[in-house]
Design a protein around this motif. Structure first.
Motif, PDB file in Angstrom:
ATOM      1  N   PRO A   1       9.275  -7.479   1.393  1.00  0.00           N
ATOM      2  CA  PRO A   1       8.289  -7.012   1.650  1.00  0.00           C
ATOM      3  C   PRO A   1       7.165  -6.684  -0.150  1.00  0.00           C
TER       4      PRO A   1
ATOM      5  N   ASP B   1       2.635  -3.823   2.034  1.00  0.00           N
ATOM      6  CA  ASP B   1       3.938  -4.240   2.987  1.00  0.00           C
ATOM      7  C   ASP B   1       4.799  -2.926   3.513  1.00  0.00           C
TER       8      ASP B   1
ATOM      9  N   LYS C   1      -2.947  -4.286  11.349  1.00  0.00           N
ATOM     10  CA  LYS C   1      -2.210  -5.451  10.944  1.00  0.00           C
ATOM     11  C   LYS C   1      -1.136  -5.351  12.484  1.00  0.00           C
TER      12      LYS C   1
END
Length: 193
Positions: free
Chosen positions: A3, A7, A58
């Protein structure tokens, strides 16, 4: 693929907010859970609130993506699409239990932040209501069903089912879970599937 740092921070923040609550979560705790230096954290997010809203946004976008994916599946009948949307909610919340908890407890009492969270969740509800209205226009959903109430009920019904099972440390997303939720939802259909 590893990631991105952003993230990685968002994942750590999600865990921190879900475990500690918004007011008890500090940027230090987020940096520790994300396993990043504080400088890295502040490079991407200048405040805890900015990061909190990013995590919510998100998560809502991920949920919308999965709902849309099912509703666009033309291999399924329209009735099967909405039942699969129910299953998708159950699967999504089961696999993202911290996010489920955060979405169902995101309102903090801070008026401005609560309005922003409400607006972010509004995208999800608009998507669901749009799909459900189309099904109602085509005669699959009973005409006397209030679509806003239906969309809210679906979200809460699945979300709280997952949270309660998580709290009781019971398995989630079993065949019995799916079938029970489908029975509860079946009353909305014109021909009760």
């Amino acid at each position: 693929m590893a990631p991105s740092k952003k993230d990685q921070i968002a994942n750590g923040a999600l865990t921190a907010f879900a475990q500690l609550g918004y007011s008890e979560t500090t940027m230090d705790a987020i940096a520790e859970m994300a396993q990043v230096a504080k400088g890295t954290l502040y490079y991407h997010f200048s405040t805890k609130e900015e990061l909190f809203l990013y995590v919510i946004e998100k998560g809502v976008k991920m949920l919308i993506y999965h709902v849309d994916h099912v509703m666009q599946n033309e291999e399924l009948s329209l009735e099967d699409r909405i039942l699969n949307v129910l299953d998708e909610h159950l699967r999504f919340f089961s696999e993202n239990q911290d996010l489920c908890f955060l979405l169902l407890s995101a309102f903090s009492g801070d008026g401005q932040r609560d309005r922003m969270v409400g607006n972010l969740l509004g995208g999800y509800f608009s998507t669901m209501e749009s799909h459900m209205l189309e099904l109602q226009k085509q005669g699959y959903i009973r005409a006397d069903i209030d679509i806003r109430t239906l969309a809210s009920s679906l979200f809460g019904m699945v979300g709280f089912t997952v949270l309660r099972k998580q709290f009781r440390k019971e398995p989630v997303n079993s065949a019995a879970d799916k079938q029970t939720l489908r029975y509860m939802l079946s009353g909305m259909f014109q021909n009760n599937v």
